[in-house]
Design a protein around this motif. Structure first.
Motif, PDB file in Angstrom:
ATOM      1  N   HIS A  44     -25.956 -20.590 -18.012  1.00  0.00           N
ATOM      2  CA  HIS A  44     -24.943 -22.000 -18.066  1.00  0.00           C
ATOM      3  C   HIS A  44     -24.604 -22.457 -16.680  1.00  0.00           C
ATOM      4  O   HIS A  44     -23.860 -23.347 -16.486  1.00  0.00           O
ATOM      5  N   PHE A  45     -25.346 -21.690 -15.566  1.00  0.00           N
ATOM      6  CA  PHE A  45     -25.200 -22.319 -14.157  1.00  0.00           C
ATOM      7  C   PHE A  45     -26.229 -23.381 -13.797  1.00  0.00           C
ATOM      8  O   PHE A  45     -27.396 -23.087 -13.867  1.00  0.00           O
ATOM      9  N   PRO A  46     -25.762 -24.413 -13.120  1.00  0.00           N
ATOM     10  CA  PRO A  46     -26.918 -25.115 -12.476  1.00  0.00           C
ATOM     11  C   PRO A  46     -27.763 -24.362 -11.591  1.00  0.00           C
ATOM     12  O   PRO A  46     -27.448 -23.554 -10.816  1.00  0.00           O
ATOM     13  N   GLY A  47     -28.938 -24.663 -10.961  1.00  0.00           N
ATOM     14  CA  GLY A  47     -29.797 -24.300 -10.352  1.00  0.00           C
ATOM     15  C   GLY A  47     -31.502 -24.490 -10.526  1.00  0.00           C
ATOM     16  O   GLY A  47     -31.509 -25.229 -11.457  1.00  0.00           O
ATOM     17  N   PRO A  48     -32.179 -24.305  -9.702  1.00  0.00           N
ATOM     18  CA  PRO A  48     -33.532 -24.470  -9.729  1.00  0.00           C
ATOM     19  C   PRO A  48     -34.254 -23.770 -10.968  1.00  0.00           C
ATOM     20  O   PRO A  48     -35.408 -24.208 -11.630  1.00  0.00           O
ATOM     21  N   HIS A  49     -33.402 -22.801 -11.739  1.00  0.00           N
ATOM     22  CA  HIS A  49     -33.843 -22.182 -12.945  1.00  0.00           C
ATOM     23  C   HIS A  49     -33.815 -23.090 -14.045  1.00  0.00           C
ATOM     24  O   HIS A  49     -34.681 -23.073 -14.883  1.00  0.00           O
ATOM     25  N   GLN A  50     -32.958 -24.104 -14.085  1.00  0.00           N
ATOM     26  CA  GLN A  50     -32.948 -24.846 -14.972  1.00  0.00           C
ATOM     27  C   GLN A  50     -34.223 -25.998 -14.912  1.00  0.00           C
ATOM     28  O   GLN A  50     -34.540 -26.392 -16.045  1.00  0.00           O
ATOM     29  N   LYS A  51     -34.622 -26.185 -13.782  1.00  0.00           N
ATOM     30  CA  LYS A  51     -35.912 -26.955 -13.685  1.00  0.00           C
ATOM     31  C   LYS A  51     -37.043 -26.291 -14.413  1.00  0.00           C
ATOM     32  O   LYS A  51     -37.873 -26.638 -14.885  1.00  0.00           O
ATOM     33  N   VAL A  52     -37.301 -24.785 -14.082  1.00  0.00           N
ATOM     34  CA  VAL A  52     -38.217 -24.133 -14.740  1.00  0.00           C
ATOM     35  C   VAL A  52     -38.237 -23.915 -16.267  1.00  0.00           C
ATOM     36  O   VAL A  52     -39.118 -24.318 -16.763  1.00  0.00           O
ATOM     37  N   PHE A  53     -36.846 -24.098 -16.788  1.00  0.00           N
ATOM     38  CA  PHE A  53     -36.837 -24.334 -18.301  1.00  0.00           C
ATOM     39  C   PHE A  53     -37.208 -25.457 -18.843  1.00  0.00           C
ATOM     40  O   PHE A  53     -37.939 -25.580 -19.595  1.00  0.00           O
ATOM     41  N   ALA A  54     -36.979 -26.553 -17.942  1.00  0.00           N
ATOM     42  CA  ALA A  54     -37.299 -28.024 -18.465  1.00  0.00           C
ATOM     43  C   ALA A  54     -38.772 -27.890 -18.352  1.00  0.00           C
ATOM     44  O   ALA A  54     -39.471 -28.711 -19.267  1.00  0.00           O
ATOM     45  N   TYR A  55     -39.453 -27.440 -17.141  1.00  0.00           N
ATOM     46  CA  TYR A  55     -40.822 -27.437 -17.370  1.00  0.00           C
ATOM     47  C   TYR A  55     -41.450 -26.585 -18.408  1.00  0.00           C
ATOM     48  O   TYR A  55     -42.639 -27.191 -19.008  1.00  0.00           O
ATOM     49  N   ASN A  56     -40.827 -25.575 -18.615  1.00  0.00           N
ATOM     50  CA  ASN A  56     -41.378 -24.701 -19.836  1.00  0.00           C
ATOM     51  C   ASN A  56     -41.303 -25.689 -21.112  1.00  0.00           C
ATOM     52  O   ASN A  56     -42.384 -25.483 -21.727  1.00  0.00           O
ATOM     53  N   ASP A  57     -40.209 -26.288 -21.340  1.00  0.00           N
ATOM     54  CA  ASP A  57     -40.088 -27.027 -22.437  1.00  0.00           C
ATOM     55  C   ASP A  57     -41.239 -28.394 -22.595  1.00  0.00           C
ATOM     56  O   ASP A  57     -41.521 -28.521 -23.318  1.00  0.00           O
ATOM     57  N   PHE A  58     -41.529 -28.772 -21.285  1.00  0.00           N
ATOM     58  CA  PHE A  58     -42.553 -29.667 -21.362  1.00  0.00           C
ATOM     59  C   PHE A  58     -43.834 -29.180 -21.823  1.00  0.00           C
ATOM     60  O   PHE A  58     -44.572 -29.881 -22.271  1.00  0.00           O
ATOM     61  N   MET A  59     -44.176 -28.145 -21.286  1.00  0.00           N
ATOM     62  CA  MET A  59     -45.369 -27.383 -21.451  1.00  0.00           C
ATOM     63  C   MET A  59     -45.393 -27.196 -23.181  1.00  0.00           C
ATOM     64  O   MET A  59     -46.651 -27.632 -23.728  1.00  0.00           O
ATOM     65  N   HIS A  60     -44.485 -26.579 -23.658  1.00  0.00           N
ATOM     66  CA  HIS A  60     -44.346 -26.325 -25.084  1.00  0.00           C
ATOM     67  C   HIS A  60     -44.759 -27.744 -26.108  1.00  0.00           C
ATOM     68  O   HIS A  60     -45.294 -27.844 -27.047  1.00  0.00           O
ATOM     69  N   SER A  61     -43.930 -29.055 -25.402  1.00  0.00           N
ATOM     70  CA  SER A  61     -44.142 -30.136 -25.994  1.00  0.00           C
ATOM     71  C   SER A  61     -45.450 -30.891 -26.061  1.00  0.00           C
ATOM     72  O   SER A  61     -45.917 -31.368 -26.842  1.00  0.00           O
ATOM     73  N   LEU A  62     -46.112 -30.593 -24.877  1.00  0.00           N
ATOM     74  CA  LEU A  62     -47.520 -31.211 -24.628  1.00  0.00           C
ATOM     75  C   LEU A  62     -48.344 -30.482 -25.501  1.00  0.00           C
ATOM     76  O   LEU A  62     -49.070 -30.990 -26.395  1.00  0.00           O
ATOM     77  N   VAL A  63     -48.145 -29.073 -25.678  1.00  0.00           N
ATOM     78  CA  VAL A  63     -49.098 -28.296 -26.585  1.00  0.00           C
ATOM     79  C   VAL A  63     -48.564 -28.556 -28.097  1.00  0.00           C
ATOM     80  O   VAL A  63     -49.731 -28.819 -28.871  1.00  0.00           O
ATOM     81  N   MET A  64     -47.604 -28.870 -28.519  1.00  0.00           N
ATOM     82  CA  MET A  64     -47.082 -29.186 -29.916  1.00  0.00           C
ATOM     83  C   MET A  64     -47.665 -30.602 -30.253  1.00  0.00           C
ATOM     84  O   MET A  64     -47.975 -30.695 -31.266  1.00  0.00           O
ATOM     85  N   ASN A  65     -47.737 -31.569 -29.223  1.00  0.00           N
ATOM     86  CA  ASN A  65     -48.286 -32.704 -29.354  1.00  0.00           C
ATOM     87  C   ASN A  65     -49.861 -32.615 -29.771  1.00  0.00           C
ATOM     88  O   ASN A  65     -50.362 -33.588 -30.376  1.00  0.00           O
ATOM     89  N   GLU A  66     -50.308 -31.865 -29.024  1.00  0.00           N
ATOM     90  CA  GLU A  66     -51.803 -31.794 -29.200  1.00  0.00           C
ATOM     91  C   GLU A  66     -52.009 -31.072 -30.526  1.00  0.00           C
ATOM     92  O   GLU A  66     -53.138 -31.416 -31.206  1.00  0.00           O
ATOM     93  N   VAL A  67     -51.297 -30.094 -30.951  1.00  0.00           N
ATOM     94  CA  VAL A  67     -51.392 -29.417 -32.454  1.00  0.00           C
ATOM     95  C   VAL A  67     -51.272 -30.567 -33.585  1.00  0.00           C
ATOM     96  O   VAL A  67     -51.953 -30.551 -34.362  1.00  0.00           O
ATOM     97  N   GLN A  68     -50.271 -31.435 -33.261  1.00  0.00           N
ATOM     98  CA  GLN A  68     -50.023 -32.495 -34.263  1.00  0.00           C
ATOM     99  C   GLN A  68     -51.250 -33.256 -34.529  1.00  0.00           C
ATOM    100  O   GLN A  68     -51.598 -33.833 -35.430  1.00  0.00           O
ATOM    101  N   MET A  69     -51.865 -33.682 -33.111  1.00  0.00           N
ATOM    102  CA  MET A  69     -53.227 -34.630 -33.239  1.00  0.00           C
ATOM    103  C   MET A  69     -54.360 -33.775 -33.847  1.00  0.00           C
ATOM    104  O   MET A  69     -55.023 -34.491 -34.536  1.00  0.00           O
ATOM    105  N   HIS A  70     -54.394 -32.668 -33.759  1.00  0.00           N
ATOM    106  CA  HIS A  70     -55.324 -31.640 -34.515  1.00  0.00           C
ATOM    107  C   HIS A  70     -55.149 -31.931 -35.850  1.00  0.00           C
ATOM    108  O   HIS A  70     -55.997 -32.009 -36.925  1.00  0.00           O
ATOM    109  N   GLU A  71     -53.875 -31.732 -36.340  1.00  0.00           N
ATOM    110  CA  GLU A  71     -53.755 -31.812 -37.785  1.00  0.00           C
ATOM    111  C   GLU A  71     -53.651 -33.114 -38.399  1.00  0.00           C
ATOM    112  O   GLU A  71     -54.377 -33.172 -39.675  1.00  0.00           O
TER     113      GLU A  71
END
Length: 453
Positions: A226-253
């Protein structure tokens, strides 16, 4: 007032003494090691890091299996080929658990391959390895993808016209695109914004936990979440990776095919095939995390290995020249290099393996968790104990390497110059090396064939 202070000091002292005595009792149930202190364990001795030099020094004092305390948590460290093999090969089932730090637990959870244990890990890993092998065949196979990226890489190098340049970005892009071709079925342009962001995401996620912010997160996860810092940026990057992969999955479907061409195609087929199996772990969550795992596990490790390979070729020009001579003597100028060619290029193959050994980019290896009681080289290890294979100590084990501290391709050659496999060659732990070796082999051989560094 003085009485209260004295009482407080006495109480704290008593608690510390009790904790110290408890640690000594626990220590007696584990392999030998330095005496742990209350709260900090051996962190002061380790300088709060698992350095290769410190682990090597402890080996000379306590032997090849010893215990260090990371705070209040004991970690059994395995050193040298014999101990590491006993822990991660002979007793691989007993040490198959994957401990989750708070950071990785909150970011990824127990999904995919790298951070799972037991039934899920077995199913996901077995399926992943099967698919990687399957992608070795066919018109658009893994070898073809590597050859394509090697050609792009050579074109970039040629455009420098002999001027000094930093190859890191080009190599990272090439390796990432090989993995993208395997999992998504296509490569990205280097100018693609999503691709550039994916590369940044991989870097941030891999290296964050080793920073002071990563250690603080593991120490105080609820507060840091719940605290601001660079770790929040890492979580945002992780969310981006998962979203990118999910978009690829949806295209495959949307573009269903009866002829699977990439990992997502195969995985979607497997989900449909096992939908009525109550023991199946094949679902979209595990699929997305498995793809993310491959991107994280392959991009930085393989590109870093290739950068070391380039450096060694510059540092040892006589070795570079011998590789060049062998390739020119064996292969025709128009020949498109393939993995099978390694059998005709023993010295080049030895140089690639020595690069993996000497660079040793994975260092100590991934911690494991004992899922049941076991015995390692005579030491009884209880269920729930963390085990750390020190891979650096294996590829630098003087009992198995003639000149461990020297870059020496002869480590992988017999007296007649034939390539020989070495049992102590575990640069990426047991079972992981082949995939990375294949990627490294193609690109390094391809580069050597067409141009001198």
């Amino acid at each position: 007032m003085l009485g209260i202070v004295e009482l407080f000091v006495a109480l704290v002292s008593s608690l510390l003494i009790l904790q110290f005595l408890k640690l000594q009792w626990m220590r007696s149930q584990l392999p030998p090691g330095p005496v742990p202190l209350p709260i900090i364990g051996n962190l002061w001795l380790l300088d709060f890091k698992l350095r290769r030099e410190t682990l090597a020094k402890l080996t000379t004092i306590y032997g090849n299996i010893y215990t260090v305390w990371m705070g209040q948590t004991p970690v059994v460290v395995l050193n040298g080929y014999k101990a590491v093999k006993d822990g991660i090969v002979t007793h691989s089932e007993e040490t198959s658990g994957r401990p989750l730090t708070p950071f990785y637990r909150d970011m990824m959870g127990e999904k995919g391959i790298f951070l799972t244990s037991g039934h899920t890990w077995k199913q996901q890993r077995r399926f992943g390895m099967t698919i990687i092998r399957s992608l070795g065949f066919g018109k658009n196979n893994l070898e073809h993808q590597i050859q394509t990226e090697a050609s792009h890489l050579l074109a970039i190098f040629a455009n420098t016209k002999g001027e000094p340049f930093n190859p890191r970005t080009s190599i990272v892009h090439a390796i990432a695109n090989i993995i993208c071709a395997v999992v998504f079925g296509h490569r990205f342009s280097s100018e693609d914004e999503s691709f550039s962001k994916l590369i940044k995401a991989v870097y941030f996620v891999i290296y964050f936990q080793a920073t002071i912010w990563g250690r603080m997160y593991d120490a105080f996860p609820w507060l840091m979440h719940h605290f601001p810092g660079p770790h929040q940026k890492v979580f945002a990057y992780n969310d981006f990776m998962h979203s990118l992969v999910m978009n690829e999955v949806q295209m495959h479907e949307r573009e269903k095919t009866s002829d699977p061409q990439d990992l997502i195609d195969f995985y979607l087929t497997q989900i449909a095939k096992t939908k009525d199996d109550p023991t199946s772990t094949f679902n979209k969550d595990n699929m997305v995390q498995t793809v993310v795992d491959l991107l994280l596990g392959g991009t930085e490790t393989t590109s870093t290995t290739l950068l070391w390979a380039l450096l060694y070729m510059v540092q040892y020009p006589e070795i570079q020249e011998r590789v060049q001579r062998e390739i020119e003597a064996v292969l025709e100028p128009s020949h498109v290099i393939s993995y099978e060619d390694r059998k005709r290029l023993p010295y080049t193959n030895a140089v690639i393996h020595e690069t993996l050994r000497y660079s040793n980019i994975t260092s100590v290896g991934v911690p494991r968790l004992c899922v049941r009681n076991t015995t390692l080289l005579g030491f009884h290890i209880k269920k729930g104990t963390l085990v750390l294979p020190n891979l650096h100590s294996v590829v630098y084990d003087s009992d198995h390497w003639a000149t461990p501290w020297k870059f020496n391709p002869n480590h992988f050659l017999d007296l007649d110059g034939n390539f020989v496999h070495k049992e102590a060659f575990l640069p990426f732990s047991a079972g992981n090396a082949p995939t990375f070796q294949h990627l490294s082999s193609f690109v390094l051989q391809h580069n050597n064939k067409h141009s001198k560094f």
